[in-house]
Every structure is written in structure tokens, then in C-alpha cells.
Design a protein around this motif. Structure first.
Motif, short mmCIF file in Angstrom:
data_model
loop_
_atom_site.label_atom_id
_atom_site.label_comp_id
_atom_site.label_asym_id
_atom_site.label_seq_id
_atom_site.Cartn_x
_atom_site.Cartn_y
_atom_site.Cartn_z
N ALA A 2 0.84 -1.20 0.00
CA ALA A 2 0.00 0.00 0.00
C ALA A 2 0.87 1.25 0.00
O ALA A 2 0.56 2.23 -0.69
CB ALA A 2 -0.94 0.00 1.19
N GLU A 3 1.95 1.25 0.76
CA GLU A 3 2.86 2.41 0.79
C GLU A 3 3.56 2.59 -0.56
O GLU A 3 3.78 3.72 -0.99
CB GLU A 3 3.89 2.27 1.90
CG GLU A 3 3.37 2.68 3.27
CD GLU A 3 2.84 4.11 3.29
OE1 GLU A 3 3.51 5.04 2.80
OE2 GLU A 3 1.72 4.30 3.79
N ARG A 4 3.90 1.50 -1.22
CA ARG A 4 4.51 1.60 -2.55
C ARG A 4 3.52 2.19 -3.55
O ARG A 4 3.89 3.02 -4.38
CB ARG A 4 5.01 0.23 -3.02
CG ARG A 4 6.27 -0.22 -2.30
CD ARG A 4 6.97 -1.38 -3.02
NE ARG A 4 6.09 -2.46 -3.41
CZ ARG A 4 5.81 -3.52 -2.66
NH1 ARG A 4 6.35 -3.66 -1.48
NH2 ARG A 4 4.99 -4.46 -3.11
N ALA A 5 2.24 1.80 -3.45
CA ALA A 5 1.21 2.36 -4.33
C ALA A 5 1.04 3.85 -4.07
O ALA A 5 0.92 4.64 -5.02
CB ALA A 5 -0.12 1.63 -4.12
N ARG A 6 1.06 4.25 -2.81
CA ARG A 6 0.96 5.67 -2.47
C ARG A 6 2.16 6.44 -3.00
O ARG A 6 2.02 7.53 -3.54
CB ARG A 6 0.87 5.86 -0.96
CG ARG A 6 -0.46 5.47 -0.38
CD ARG A 6 -0.45 5.61 1.14
NE ARG A 6 -1.70 5.18 1.71
CZ ARG A 6 -2.55 6.00 2.30
NH1 ARG A 6 -2.29 7.27 2.42
NH2 ARG A 6 -3.69 5.53 2.77
N ALA A 7 3.34 5.87 -2.86
CA ALA A 7 4.56 6.53 -3.34
C ALA A 7 4.52 6.70 -4.85
O ALA A 7 4.89 7.75 -5.38
CB ALA A 7 5.79 5.73 -2.92
N THR A 8 4.05 5.67 -5.55
CA THR A 8 3.94 5.75 -7.01
C THR A 8 2.97 6.85 -7.41
O THR A 8 3.25 7.64 -8.31
CB THR A 8 3.49 4.39 -7.59
OG1 THR A 8 4.47 3.40 -7.25
CG2 THR A 8 3.33 4.45 -9.09
N ALA A 9 1.84 6.93 -6.74
CA ALA A 9 0.86 7.99 -7.03
C ALA A 9 1.43 9.36 -6.73
O ALA A 9 1.23 10.31 -7.50
CB ALA A 9 -0.41 7.76 -6.22
N ARG A 10 2.14 9.49 -5.64
CA ARG A 10 2.75 10.78 -5.28
C ARG A 10 3.73 11.22 -6.36
O ARG A 10 3.75 12.39 -6.75
CB ARG A 10 3.44 10.67 -3.93
CG ARG A 10 2.44 10.45 -2.78
CD ARG A 10 3.12 10.18 -1.47
NE ARG A 10 3.75 11.40 -1.00
CZ ARG A 10 4.86 11.43 -0.28
NH1 ARG A 10 5.47 10.32 0.08
NH2 ARG A 10 5.36 12.59 0.11
N LEU A 11 4.55 10.29 -6.85
CA LEU A 11 5.50 10.62 -7.90
C LEU A 11 4.80 10.99 -9.20
O LEU A 11 5.18 11.96 -9.86
CB LEU A 11 6.49 9.47 -8.12
CG LEU A 11 7.48 9.25 -6.98
CD1 LEU A 11 8.23 7.94 -7.18
CD2 LEU A 11 8.46 10.42 -6.89
N ARG A 12 3.77 10.24 -9.57
CA ARG A 12 3.02 10.55 -10.80
C ARG A 12 2.36 11.92 -10.70
O ARG A 12 2.36 12.69 -11.67
CB ARG A 12 1.99 9.46 -11.08
CG ARG A 12 2.64 8.17 -11.57
CD ARG A 12 1.65 7.05 -11.91
NE ARG A 12 0.41 7.47 -12.46
CZ ARG A 12 -0.78 7.15 -11.96
NH1 ARG A 12 -0.88 6.40 -10.89
NH2 ARG A 12 -1.89 7.57 -12.53
N ALA A 13 1.78 12.22 -9.55
CA ALA A 13 1.12 13.52 -9.36
C ALA A 13 2.13 14.66 -9.49
O ALA A 13 1.81 15.74 -9.98
CB ALA A 13 0.42 13.58 -8.01
N ALA A 14 3.35 14.41 -9.03
CA ALA A 14 4.40 15.43 -9.09
C ALA A 14 5.11 15.47 -10.45
O ALA A 14 6.07 16.21 -10.62
CB ALA A 14 5.42 15.18 -7.98
N GLY A 15 4.65 14.65 -11.39
CA GLY A 15 5.23 14.66 -12.72
C GLY A 15 6.52 13.86 -12.84
O GLY A 15 7.30 14.07 -13.77
N GLN A 16 6.75 12.94 -11.93
CA GLN A 16 7.94 12.12 -11.91
C GLN A 16 7.58 10.69 -12.32
O GLN A 16 6.45 10.26 -12.15
CB GLN A 16 8.56 12.08 -10.52
CG GLN A 16 8.90 13.44 -9.94
CD GLN A 16 10.10 14.05 -10.61
OE1 GLN A 16 11.12 13.39 -10.78
NE2 GLN A 16 9.98 15.29 -11.02
N SER A 17 8.56 9.96 -12.81
CA SER A 17 8.32 8.53 -13.09
C SER A 17 8.76 7.71 -11.90
O SER A 17 9.66 8.09 -11.15
CB SER A 17 9.07 8.10 -14.36
OG SER A 17 10.45 8.30 -14.20
N ALA A 18 8.09 6.59 -11.70
CA ALA A 18 8.38 5.74 -10.54
C ALA A 18 9.54 4.81 -10.79
O ALA A 18 9.87 4.42 -11.82
CB ALA A 18 7.15 4.93 -10.20
#
Length: 121
Positions: free
Chosen positions: A105-121
Motif C-alpha cells: 500500500a505504501e509503494r502504491a501511495r509513493a507511485t501515485a505521489r511521484l506521478r502527481a508530481a510529474g515524476q516517473s516511478a
């Protein structure tokens, strides 16, 4: 230009409210785009998704959204999230570090945070 009222709210605070021309959100049924005049709908937001809003002045912003609901009426879009962060509030280094953790779940949140910030995971 047609517009719709949008409110992006997390349990702990209101992140944004105002007028928009387009909203995109990720629900458990798939990605949905909302424009003014959209039919009423209620959707469950995915854990680790993003919401993108195009404001009436042409600006766009993204937010990492973790769980909650999307409610659409003829005049309003309400995003009611369990937790959410606007892209400009996200600590990129912290999100990247969370990608290597054991908690899915934390990895999914981190991926979403990066995508929202315009970064790739």
C-alpha cells in the motif's frame, strides 16, 4: 466557457475548491473524465490514484489521492479522499525512498505521489 464547481477534500483538510472545465480521476471502475453537464455519478477512488483538474483560467494541477469517493452532480464534482497531497506539496525524495519498502500500500501511495508530481516511478 462551461464550468463546474470542484471541491477536493481530504479527511484532514480542504485541498482546493473552485471552478474548473475538466476533472480526471481514477476510480475502481477505471479512469473517468468529468466535464460540465456530466451525468450524476458516484465512484470509489482507487488507493494510490491521481486526480487532475483543469481550472477555468487554464491552469492544471494534480493531486495524489488515496482512497475515498468521487461524487458528481450536474453542477459539482466533490472528491472526498481518505488522504491527498497536491503535487507541489510532495517530497520527491521521500516518495522515491518509499518505493523500496515492503508495504504494498505504501509503494502504491509513493507511485501515485511521484506521478502527481510529474515524476516517473
Amino acid at each position: 466557457m462551461a464550468e463546474i464547481s470542484v471541491e477536493l477534500v481530504a479527511v484532514e483538510r480542504r485541498l482546493w475548491s473552485g471552478q474548473a472545465t475538466f476533472v480526471v480521476a481514477q476510480t475502481t471502475e477505471g479512469e473517468i473524465g468529468i466535464m460540465p453537464g456530466h451525468e450524476p455519478v458516484l465512484g470509489q477512488l482507487v488507493e494510490g490514484g491521481i486526480v487532475k483538474v483543469i481550472t477555468t483560467d487554464g491552469d492544471a494541477f494534480c493531486a495524489a489521492v488515496h482512497g475515498g469517493f468521487l461524487s458528481v452532480t450536474n453542477e459539482r464534482v466533490s472528491v472526498l479522499a481518505e488522504s491527498a497531497e497536491l503535487a507541489d506539496e510532495i517530497d520527491i525524495d521521500e516518495a522515491r525512498a518509499a518505493l523500496s519498502g515492503d508495504d504494498e500500500a505504501e509503494r502504491a501511495r509513493a507511485t501515485a505521489r511521484l506521478r502527481a508530481a510529474g515524476q516517473s516511478a
